[in-house]
Write a protein that holds these residues in place. Sequence first.
Motif, PDB file in Angstrom:
ATOM      1  N   ASN A 255       0.814  -1.214   0.000  1.00  0.00           N
ATOM      2  CA  ASN A 255       0.000   0.000   0.000  1.00  0.00           C
ATOM      3  C   ASN A 255       0.847   1.262   0.000  1.00  0.00           C
ATOM      4  OD1 ASN A 255       0.930  -0.304   2.632  1.00  0.00           O
ATOM      5  ND2 ASN A 255      -0.920   0.586   3.549  1.00  0.00           N
ATOM      6  N   PHE A 287      -6.535   3.526   2.582  1.00  0.00           N
ATOM      7  CA  PHE A 287      -5.664   2.484   2.037  1.00  0.00           C
ATOM      8  C   PHE A 287      -4.207   2.685   2.455  1.00  0.00           C
ATOM      9  CE2 PHE A 287      -8.760   1.967  -1.791  1.00  0.00           C
ATOM     10  CZ  PHE A 287      -9.647   1.286  -0.974  1.00  0.00           C
ATOM     11  N   SER A 291      -3.484  -1.601   5.341  1.00  0.00           N
ATOM     12  CA  SER A 291      -3.116  -2.496   4.236  1.00  0.00           C
ATOM     13  C   SER A 291      -4.198  -3.527   3.960  1.00  0.00           C
ATOM     14  CB  SER A 291      -1.800  -3.203   4.559  1.00  0.00           C
ATOM     15  OG  SER A 291      -1.435  -4.098   3.531  1.00  0.00           O
ATOM     16  N   PHE A 294      -6.979  -2.039   1.907  1.00  0.00           N
ATOM     17  CA  PHE A 294      -6.564  -1.928   0.507  1.00  0.00           C
ATOM     18  C   PHE A 294      -6.655  -3.279  -0.188  1.00  0.00           C
ATOM     19  CE2 PHE A 294      -2.652  -2.589  -2.204  1.00  0.00           C
ATOM     20  CZ  PHE A 294      -3.264  -2.189  -3.380  1.00  0.00           C
TER      21      PHE A 294
END
Length: 345
Positions: A255, A287, A291, A294
């Motif tokens: 990310n 995000f 992580s 995301f």
Amino acid sequence: MEHRSSFLLSFLLLLLLLNSASAQLKQNFYQNICPNVENYVRNAVEKKFNETFVTAPGTLRLFFHDCFVRGCDASVLLASSSNNAEKDSPIGQTLAGDGFDTVIKAKAAVDNDPNCKNKVSCADILALAARDVIVLTGGPSYTVELGRRDGTISTKSSVHSSIPLPTFSLDKLTSMFSATGLSQTDLVALSGAHTIGFSHCARFTKRLYGFSRRSSVDPSLNSNYAKQLQQACPKNVDPRVAVNMDPNTPRIFDNNYYKNLQQGMGLFTSDQVLFTDTRTTKLVNLFASNSTAFQQAFITAITNLGRVRVKVGSQGEIRHDCTTVNLRRDYMSFHRREEIDTGRC
């Protein structure tokens, strides 16, 4: 009011078509046809990846381009003797050859099994290969829906208006993604794929030299990052020179892309606008800090992408050779095949 109703009807019909097609994709589509297909593809992709890292961003970008132009039907792989295929367009020519080679080798590995030969589409192999390179670079694993058929048409004229460009505003990006049934969240999540790979200088140097009358450098660029880019990409630089999309962890699917955007280090205008435009700032921040969020959003987004205008059932074909359609392929030119496929003869 009439125009709005017409637009709404068209959008609903698009969603209906997308849902109808995706409903025919299955996670275990080849279970009774070629049960080891995922292993064959994974092993071929891993071997290619060990030869060159470009395999990862090259294959992933190939999948994105394929789905955006004519839907996920492997039309991007078709070659043309008259240089009229998608890959021959100016944008198509920027696609890494290692991406094409990855799919060709994976196809050969699948067809090496007599029980699988000519039974697995190039479109599905490309979708599986895209997942596998994500995993190989440290990204999330996910189950790929399968059952796509291969398209028989590929023209370079269809590319430019279909592919998001590095200079696009959020409005243009959102409109283009919406036209394929993808949401703004999908847009932000899929952009995270720029955490790996590279770009040639020509695709972003406008931000470094003569950006506007007021500023020669795009003011949304981090000043130190801009200087680094200018050193790597001086004026009149060799067009073959490229820089990493993520200057910090260019070989890891993480990310960090979103953290870069927070620092003004998005390579493209279309990257940085995701942070500077307030409509998507919150997603970028989420995000960047989470992580898991995301990865979950990316899995949803790339699954949605893989459903775009797919051909299923009796549509299309399963190509014996990913670079050419099956119809009389021994002696018929690509241009002639296209005329037959589109009824122009």
